[in-house]
Each structure stands twice: as structure tokens, then as C-alpha cells.
Write a protein that holds these residues in place. Structure first.
Motif, mmCIF file in Angstrom:
data_model
loop_
_atom_site.group_PDB
_atom_site.id
_atom_site.type_symbol
_atom_site.label_atom_id
_atom_site.label_comp_id
_atom_site.label_asym_id
_atom_site.label_seq_id
_atom_site.Cartn_x
_atom_site.Cartn_y
_atom_site.Cartn_z
ATOM 1 N N UNK A 137 -37.216 2.745 40.723
ATOM 2 C CA UNK A 137 -36.793 3.909 41.503
ATOM 3 C C UNK A 137 -35.455 3.606 42.187
ATOM 4 N N UNK A 138 -34.474 4.454 41.944
ATOM 5 C CA UNK A 138 -33.140 4.251 42.526
ATOM 6 C C UNK A 138 -32.790 5.285 43.593
ATOM 7 N N UNK A 139 -33.463 6.441 43.549
ATOM 8 C CA UNK A 139 -33.246 7.477 44.571
ATOM 9 C C UNK A 139 -34.572 8.167 44.861
ATOM 10 N N UNK A 140 -34.853 8.396 46.129
ATOM 11 C CA UNK A 140 -36.094 9.051 46.522
ATOM 12 C C UNK A 140 -35.992 9.526 47.967
ATOM 13 N N UNK A 141 -36.811 10.500 48.322
ATOM 14 C CA UNK A 141 -36.847 10.954 49.709
ATOM 15 C C UNK A 141 -37.936 10.231 50.495
ATOM 16 N N UNK A 142 -38.591 9.251 49.850
ATOM 17 C CA UNK A 142 -39.603 8.434 50.528
ATOM 18 C C UNK A 142 -39.088 6.998 50.568
ATOM 19 N N UNK A 143 -38.607 6.575 51.699
ATOM 20 C CA UNK A 143 -37.909 5.304 51.856
ATOM 21 C C UNK A 143 -38.692 4.120 51.315
ATOM 22 N N UNK A 144 -40.005 4.097 51.533
ATOM 23 C CA UNK A 144 -40.829 2.952 51.144
ATOM 24 C C UNK A 144 -40.872 2.749 49.624
ATOM 25 N N UNK A 145 -40.573 3.789 48.857
ATOM 26 C CA UNK A 145 -40.654 3.687 47.398
ATOM 27 C C UNK A 145 -39.363 3.182 46.778
ATOM 28 N N UNK A 146 -38.268 3.254 47.481
ATOM 29 C CA UNK A 146 -36.969 2.916 46.891
ATOM 30 C C UNK A 146 -36.928 1.455 46.421
ATOM 31 N N UNK A 147 -36.481 1.239 45.187
ATOM 32 C CA UNK A 147 -36.379 -0.103 44.639
ATOM 33 C C UNK A 147 -37.645 -0.620 44.000
ATOM 34 N N UNK A 148 -38.728 0.148 44.039
ATOM 35 C CA UNK A 148 -39.991 -0.313 43.464
ATOM 36 C C UNK A 148 -40.074 0.029 41.978
ATOM 37 N N UNK A 149 -40.979 -0.653 41.286
ATOM 38 C CA UNK A 149 -41.206 -0.363 39.868
ATOM 39 C C UNK A 149 -42.437 0.512 39.724
ATOM 40 N N UNK A 150 -42.342 1.536 38.879
ATOM 41 C CA UNK A 150 -43.461 2.423 38.605
ATOM 42 C C UNK A 150 -43.644 2.522 37.090
#
Length: 205
Positions: free
Chosen positions: A131-144
Motif C-alpha cells: 500500500x502506497x496511498x491510503x486514508x488510513x494511516x496505519x495501513x500505509x506501507x503494509x503488504x496485502x
């Protein structure tokens, strides 16, 4: 005008037309165009394109998930594994996006990112991305992770956070890992397409 003069003028006109046609054909041949099928190229880049092997695998398309509530959940994929990387699914490239709203145009979360692994078998795909862009800060940079079963407008979809209720921000998810494609696509909202992968099997002596 005499009949002979008319005949001579007509012959000149026909001759000129033939010269123009021949000239156009010469230009077409020089440019690689098949004069029997205008617009079709012969040789050159077109021949190289025909000789170029198809990509090793792909997952593309956009669709909404079936819901009995007002929820509006959309997934979009543009993931590809080039032919030259056929033996290494972690060389896959592309993008993904998912949006989960309480209702169309309502509040909710979204994320976009880059694909970092893609495996397909028949009409089933498994992919992961960061994840490179999101409106949920905790998810940014994580792998899904995602999984798709391409069934011709009756597709199914799964995601790595199926058992946790939402992406948990982990960066330790194994590449190409996801849950089974248990969700249904809402009819008439889109379609996913899977290009089967042909893995390089070991060969004996």
C-alpha cells in the motif's frame, strides 16, 4: 471532341491512375503495410510483435463485491508478470486499488498500491502488493494479498485480511499469499480477467 481524342485522353487518365496506385503500393510496401489488407503491417516491428511471447501471467479488471447492505466495496487490479520473468513471480508489476464505503459516495476507507507478486493457475490468481496511498494511516506501507477466481462475470474474490476484519498494517505477509476467493462479485458491476501462468517445470536428463 473526336472519338479518337476521347480514347487517347481516357488512356492517359487510366495510365496516370495506375501510376498513382503503383506509387501508393510502393509506399505501402516500403512502410511495411500489407496492400491487400490496408492498415496491416508485414515484417518489421509488427513481425517482431507477433513473435514476442505473451506475458507470463496477468490479473486485470474492476468490480464491486456483492452486499446485502448499502456497503459499496470495489477492487481494481492491473497486475502483470512479463514473459522474461516467467520463473520469478516476485518480479510482477502493476497496481491495485480497493475502496470500502458505508454507502455509495459515503464515508469509508480506500487504498492504492503497487503489485509485488503474482501467481496464476488456470483462472485463479493470487497476488500481493504494498500500500502506497491510503486514508488510513496505519495501513500505509503494509503488504496485502488478493485472490481472484475468474468465472466470466460471476467472479469470486478473496483478501488477506478476511479473518481479521480489515488490513492490520502488517509488513510480514508472505508474497503472493491471500485467503481463498470466497466473496461474490455483484452482477453488472465489472469483471476480472486472469491470464494463466505456465510455470517452468524441471526437465530430466
Amino acid at each position: 471532341m473526336s472519338r479518337n481524342a476521347f480514347t487517347r485522353n481516357r488512356a492517359v487518365a487510366v495510365g496516370a491512375a495506375l501510376l498513382i496506385t503503383a506509387g501508393a503500393a510502393g509506399v505501402a510496401v516500403a512502410s511495411g503495410e500489407d496492400v491487400t489488407h490496408p492498415g496491416r503491417k508485414v515484417g518489421g516491428h509488427a513481425a517482431a510483435e507477433r513473435a514476442e511471447p505473451r506475458e507470463a501471467a496477468a490479473l486485470t479488471g474492476k468490480a464491486k463485491l456483492f452486499r446485502k447492505t448499502t456497503e459499496d466495496v470495489t477492487f481494481t487490479f492491473d497486475a502483470h508478470l512479463a514473459a522474461r520473468h516467467n520463473a520469478d513471480p516476485s518480479k510482477a508489476t502493476g497496481t491495485f486499488k480497493f475502496v470500502h464505503l458505508e454507502k455509495p459516495g459515503g464515508k469509508g476507507g480506500w487504498a492504492t498500491g503497487r503489485i509485488d507478486c503474482l501467481l496464476t493457475g488456470g483462472k485463479v490468481a493470487s497476488a500481493t502488493g504494498i500500500i502506497t496511498k491510503t486514508n488510513i494511516k496505519e495501513m500505509n506501507g503494509s503488504r496485502v494479498g488478493f485472490s481472484v477466481h475468474d468465472q466470466g462475470r460471476n467472479d469470486r474474490l478473496g483478501y488477506s485480511w478476511a479473518a481479521t476484519g480489515g488490513p492490520d498494517g502488517t509488513k510480514k505477509l508472505t508474497k503472493c499469499n491471500s485467503a481463498a476467493p470466497f466473496e461474490k462479485v455483484k452482477k453488472g458491476t465489472g469483471d476480472f480477467h486472469v491470464t494463466p501462468w505456465n510455470p517452468p517445470y524441471p526437465e530430466g536428463d
